[in-house]
Design an enzyme around this catalytic site. Structure first.
Site, PDB file in Angstrom:
ATOM      1  N   GLY A 360       0.802  -1.212   0.000  1.00 32.19           N
ATOM      2  CA  GLY A 360       0.000   0.000   0.000  1.00 32.19           C
ATOM      3  C   GLY A 360       0.837   1.264   0.000  1.00 32.19           C
ATOM      4  O   GLY A 360       0.415   2.290  -0.521  1.00 32.19           O
ATOM      5  N   GLY A 362       3.998   1.596  -1.231  1.00 29.60           N
ATOM      6  CA  GLY A 362       4.980   1.729  -2.300  1.00 29.60           C
ATOM      7  C   GLY A 362       5.866   0.509  -2.385  1.00 29.60           C
ATOM      8  O   GLY A 362       5.608  -0.510  -1.751  1.00 29.60           O
ATOM      9  N   LYS A 379      12.136   1.853   1.288  1.00 30.08           N
ATOM     10  CA  LYS A 379      10.735   1.953   0.910  1.00 30.08           C
ATOM     11  C   LYS A 379      10.584   3.224   0.080  1.00 30.08           C
ATOM     12  O   LYS A 379      10.967   4.300   0.530  1.00 30.08           O
ATOM     13  CB  LYS A 379       9.894   2.042   2.185  1.00 30.08           C
ATOM     14  CG  LYS A 379       8.459   1.692   1.973  1.00 30.08           C
ATOM     15  CD  LYS A 379       7.745   1.581   3.313  1.00 30.08           C
ATOM     16  CE  LYS A 379       7.997   0.279   4.021  1.00 30.08           C
ATOM     17  NZ  LYS A 379       6.896  -0.663   3.920  1.00 30.08           N
ATOM     18  N   ASP A 475      -2.257  -0.730  11.725  1.00 30.78           N
ATOM     19  CA  ASP A 475      -2.345  -1.744  10.682  1.00 30.78           C
ATOM     20  C   ASP A 475      -1.519  -2.967  11.071  1.00 30.78           C
ATOM     21  O   ASP A 475      -0.654  -3.423  10.338  1.00 30.78           O
ATOM     22  CB  ASP A 475      -1.877  -1.156   9.341  1.00 30.78           C
ATOM     23  CG  ASP A 475      -2.448  -1.933   8.158  1.00 30.78           C
ATOM     24  OD1 ASP A 475      -3.315  -2.805   8.387  1.00 30.78           O
ATOM     25  OD2 ASP A 475      -2.027  -1.677   7.017  1.00 30.78           O
TER      26      ASP A 475
END
Ligand SMILES: *[C@@H]1O[C@H](CO)[C@@H](O)[C@H](O)[C@H]1NC(C)=O
Ligand SMILES: *[C@@H]1O[C@H](CO)[C@@H](O)[C@H](O)[C@H]1NC(C)=O
Ligand SMILES: *[C@@H]1O[C@H](CO)[C@@H](O)[C@H](O)[C@H]1NC(C)=O
Ligand SMILES: *[C@@H]1O[C@H](CO)[C@@H](O)[C@H](O)[C@H]1NC(C)=O
Ligand SMILES: *[C@@H]1O[C@H](CO)[C@@H](O)[C@H](O)[C@H]1NC(C)=O
Ligand SMILES: *[C@@H]1O[C@H](CO)[C@@H](O)[C@H](O)[C@H]1NC(C)=O
Length: 677
Positions: A360, A362, A379, A475
Site C-alpha cells: 500500500g 509503495g 521503501k 495496521d
C-alpha cells in the site's frame, strides 16, 4: 627656570597625548604582544588566526592593556571619537559551509569571560546578552543567520551594543560613493577585505564601511548608527577581535590593524600586510583550476575543451539525476537525512532485481549502503501533495528515535520531488505473511509461532506505553511483521498510516487499515486508539495459530464468516483445536494454543473497552494471569460482524485486573477494565 619652562612645555605638548596614548598599528602581527585566548594564534607569516577548524570554539585577540575611551579631563566623562581599520579574511572549511563570524570588539575584559562560541561569536552568552552592564561595543561580520538575534541573512555586517541583536545591519558590500550602486561582497569568499570603523563623538555617529583590500575607503558607509557611546563605554577598555565556530567552522584571519582615539587611524602599509591563504583543496578551488585549464585549452586544444565540456555536462546531468528536495525546516532533521545518491547506489538504481516487496505504501527494495556496507530495505513512496509532508517528516524523525528489538529500525529518510524514501534495517526472512501463506515448506512450528506472537506483543506494548509519546500502529497484521535471520519478529510500518492523514482533508477522515483487522468502532468514530490496535492484534493471533487470513473472500459469496466467528463457533462446540493450522500436523502445545486462541477472541471483542491492554496481553501470554473461565463463558455471544449488540457486561465486570490504573487521556474508561487498552 629653563627646566621649569621645559617641564611646562612637556605638560602642554606631551601630557594630553600621553593621557589618551592610544594609537597603534600592526602591518602584520609578527612580534605583536596582543593578548590571545581560546584558539587565537599568530601564524608564522604574521597573520592573526582567531579560529581554525575546531568546531564550537572561540578565539580572542585583545590589546594587552586598557585604552582610554573617555575624556575625563573635562567636566563629565564623554566618550572619545575613535577610528580603526583592519583587514580580515574568512576561509570556510567547505565552500558555503563555515561559521560563525568575526567581530571587532571594545570590552572591559580582554578574555570575555563566560562568552560562548557559535552564534554568540565569543562575545556573550544567553544570560549576559543584551545586559547594560556588558559595556560592549562590537561590529560583527556574521556568516550565519541566527533567527533568535533577528539576523537579516548569513552574510552581514552589524553594529552590536551590549547584545547580539544588531542596532543596525546590512548585507556585506559597499557603495563607492553615495551616488554609486551597491556592490555585494561575500564574507566567506576568503578574500582579504578591509573594514573602517569611525565613531564621531560630536555627532555620536558610528559608521562602518567595508571594501575589498587595496580599494580606497568607500565614500558612503555600509551601516551606521546614532549611538552615544558615553553611556556605553567605561573610561578604559580593551579593544580587539573575537571569532567563533559552531557546527561549521572557518579560519578567521586578521592580517593588519590600525587604531586611534581622537584622529583618523593611520593607513595600513599595503605592501607589508601578509596575504591570507585560500584553502587549496576546496571544491571551489578545484572548480577555479578547472576553469583555468579550460581557458588554456581554448587557445589550442579544442579537443580538450570538448572533453572538459562533456565532463561538465555529465556532472550537470548527474547533479540533476541526484537532485533532492530539501527545505529550510528540514535542517533540524539533518541527522536522519540520507543522501539520495547513497540510496540510489545502495539499490543499484532501484533495480527490479532488488525489489523485495510492494504494498500500500509503495515498493520496497533491498540495498547495501555504499559506505557502511549495511544491508537495508528502502521503501519508495510517491506522494503528490506537498501538504502535510512537513508534519510527516517530523514524525519520521521521531520514529527513527524509537528503538526496540521488536520494531524494524528506521535508519533515515530522503525526499525528492514527489517521492519519499524511508531506509530501514534489512530483515533477512521477509514478512510473516509470506511464510504463513505463500510458502509450502517448511512451515513454522508451534514454538516459532508462539515466539513471534510474544515478539509482536512486546513491540506493540512499546509503541503503546514504552515511549515518550503514544504511537498507534493502525495496521497490525502478518504482512507488517518481518522476521530477521534469527526468526525474531519485528513490527514494521509503524506510524506510516499517518502519511495518509496529513495529506487529507481533516473533515473526511478515512479509515486506515486492512479489512478483517479493523475494529468495528472505527467505522463509527474513525478514531484509531490503542483499543483498535489490540483488535488488530487479536485478528493477528488467530491468523498465526490458524494459518488463515481473518477474512477470506470467495468469488460470488459475500457472506463468508470471518476467522473470529469460525474460532468462536468451534470453541462453543468444545473443539477449538479444530481451527489450528493443519501445517503443524497436530504437533503443538494444547494449553498454549488454547490460551492464544482465547486471547485472540478476547482481543477481538466488539466492545473496545472490553479488550485487554497490551500489558495485560503480555501477562496472559506469560501465564502470570489466567483467563478466567467465567469470562470465557460469557463470550458465548455471536461474533458476526453485523451484530454487536451482544452483552459482554458479565465478562467485563468479572474481569480480575491486577494492573494498576494508568492514565492515558485519549481513552475514556467506563468499563470495569481498569487497565483496558
Ligand atoms: C607589550 O605591551 C605592554 C603593555 O602595553 C608593553 O608595556 C610592552 O612593552 C609590550 N611589549 C612588547 C614586546 O611590545
Ligand atoms: C586549532 O588550534 C588549536 C590551538 O591552536 C589546536 O590545538 C588544534 O589542534 C587546532 N585544530 C585544528 C583542527 O587545526
Ligand atoms: C577633553 O575634554 C577637554 C575639556 O572638555 C577638551 O578641551 C579636550 O579637547 C578633550 N580632549 C579630547 C581628546 O577630546
Ligand atoms: C555569562 O557571562 C557572564 C558575564 O561574562 C558570566 O558572569 C556568566 O557566568 C556567564 N553565564 C554562563 C551561563 O556561562
Ligand atoms: C542603518 O545604516 C544605513 C547605512 O548607513 C542608514 O542609511 C540607516 O539609516 C541606518 N538605520 C538605522 C536604523 O540607523
Ligand atoms: C552623550 O552622552 C553624554 C553623557 O551622558 C552627554 O554628556 C553628551 O552630551 C551626549 N552627547 C550627545 C551628542 O547627545
Amino acid at each position: 627656570m629653563v627646566l621649569g619652562i621645559f617641564l611646562l612645555l612637556m605638560d602642554i605638548f606631551f601630557l594630553p597625548l600621553h593621557a589618551t596614548d592610544s594609537e597603534f598599528i600592526f602591518n602584520g602581527f609578527t612580534g605583536s604582544n596582543l593578548s590571545l585566548t581560546g584558539l587565537a594564534q599568530i601564524t608564522s607569516n604574521g597573520l592573526l588566526l582567531l579560529t581554525n577548524n575546531t568546531i564550537e570554539e572561540k578565539g580572542h585577540a585583545f590589546s594587552p592593556s586598557r585604552i582610554k575611551f573617555k575624556n575625563s579631563s573635562g567636566s563629565g566623562s564623554v566618550a572619545l571619537s575613535f577610528s580603526t581599520t583592519f583587514v580580515f579574511g574568512i576561509v570556510p572549511q567547505y565552500p558555503d559551509v563555515g561559521g560563525h563570524g568575526l567581530a571587532f570588539a571594545i570590552s572591559p575584559y580582554k578574555d570575555l569571560p563566560g562568552s560562548m562560541p557559535s552564534q554568540h561569536l565569543g562575545l556573550l552568552n544567553d544570560s549576559s546578552n543584551g545586559k547594560a552592564g556588558n559595556h560592549l561595543i562590537a561590529i560583527e561580520l556574521d556568516t550565519v543567520k541566527t533567527i533568535e538575534y533577528y539576523d537579516i541573512d548569513n552574510n552581514h555586517v552589524g553594529i552590536d551594543i551590549n547584545g547580539l541583536t544588531s542596532l543596525n545591519s546590512s548585507t556585506a558590500g559597499y557603495y563607492e560613493s553615495t551616488a554609486d550602486a551597491f556592490t555585494k561582497l561575500n564574507l566567506m569568499a576568503g578574500d582579504a577585505t578591509q573594514v573602517w570603523i569611525n565613531y564621531d563623538a560630536a555627532s555620536i555617529r558610528l559608521d562602518v564601511r567595508i571594501a575589498p583590500f587595496k580599494m580606497p575607503k568607500p565614500g558612503a558607509p555600509l551601516v551606521s548608527s546614532i549611538v552615544n557611546l558615553s553611556d556605553i563605554a567605561l573610561d578604559e577598555m580593551y579593544v580587539g577581535f573575537s571569532a567563533s565556530t559552531g557546527a561549521g567552522s572557518s579560519h578567521h584571519y586578521v592580517s593588519g590593524w590600525s587604531f586611534s582615539t581622537g584622529g583618523e587611524a593611520e593607513d595600513l602599509d599595503q605592501s607589508r600586510i601578509p596575504s591570507i591563504p585560500k584553502k587549496a583543496n576546496t571544491k571551489k578551488g578545484r572548480l577555479v583550476s578547472v576553469a583555468v585549464l579550460v581557458a588554456l585549452a581554448l587557445a589550442g586544444f579544442s579537443v580538450l575543451l570538448i572533453l572538459v565540456l562533456s565532463i561538465l555536462f555529465f556532472c550537470h546531468q548527474r547533479r540533476k539525476k541526484f537532485e533532492e528536495v530539501k527545505e529550510d525546516w528540514e535542517s533540524e532533521y539533518g541527522p536522519h537525512r540520507i543522501p539520495y545518491v547513497d540510496i540510489y547506489r545502495a539499490t543499484k538504481g532501484f533495480d527490479e532485481t532488488n525489489l523485495v516487496g510492494s504494498g500500500g505504501f509503495g515498493k520496497v527494495y533491498k540495498g547495501v549502503m555504499p559506505k557502511s556496507r549495511a544491508e537495508v530495505a528502502v521503501k519508495r513512496i510517491s506522494h503528490d501533495s506537498r501538504q502535510g509532508i512537513r508534519e510527516f517528516v517530523s514524525e519520521i524523525a521521531s520514529m527513527s528515535r524509537l528503538r526496540h528489538r521488536n520494531l524494524v529500525q528506521l535508519l533515515g529518510y530522503c525526499r525528492r520531488q514527489g517521492e519519499l524514501f524511508l531506509v530501514y534495517e534489512f530483515m533477512a526472512n521477509g514478512s510473516l505473511d509470506r511464510i504463513l501463506f505463500e510458502e509450502k515448506e517448511p512451515s513454522l512450528n508451534w514454538g516459532q509461532r508462539l515466539k513471534i506472537i510474544k515478539d509482536v506483543a512486546a513491540g506493540l506494548l512499546y509503541l503503546h506505553e514504552g515511549w515518550e509519546q503514544l504511537v498507534i500502529h493502525r495496521d497490525i497484521k502478518a504482512s507488517n511483521v518481518l522476521l530477521d535471520e534469527g526468526m525474531n519478529a519485528k513490527i514494521s510500518d509503524f506510524g506510516l498510516a499517518r502519511l495518509y492523514d496529513h495529506g487529507s482533508n481533516p473533515k473526511t477522515t478515512h479509515i486506515i487499515g486492512t479489512l478483517g483487522y479493523l475494529a468495528p468502532e472505527l467505522s463509527k468514530t474513525g478514531k484509531a486508539t490503542t483499543c483498535s490496535d489490540v483488535f488488530g492484534f487479536g485478528a493477528f493471533l488467530l491468523e498465526v495459530v490458524c494459518g488463515r487470513r481473518p477474512m477470506e473472500f470467495c468469488a460470488g459469496q459475500d457472506d463468508v464468516p470471518g476467522l473470529v466467528e469460525l474460532v468462536s463457533e468451534w470453541w462453543k462446540k468444545g473443539k477449538i483445536f479444530e481451527t489450528v493450522d493443519l501445517n503443524m500436523k497436530g504437533s503443538f502445545d494444547k494449553d498454549e494454543a488454547e490460551l492464544v486462541l482465547k486471547l485472540g477472541l478476547i482481543c477481538s471483542h466488539p466492545e473496545p473497552t472490553a479488550r485487554p491492554s497490551m500489558r495485560q496481553v503480555i501477562q496472559f501470554l506469560e501465564g502470570s494471569i489466567q483467563i478466567p473461565d467465567k469470562s470465557m463463558e460469557s463470550l458465548g455471544g455471536s461474533f458476526r460482524f453485523a451484530s454487536y449488540d451482544v452483552s459482554f457486561d458479565d465478562f467485563a465486570t468479572s474481569y480480575p485486573s491486577t494492573a494498576e490504573i494508568t492514565s492515558t487521556s485519549d481513552h475514556h474508561r467506563s468499563s470495569a477494565f481498569t487497565d483496558s487498552c
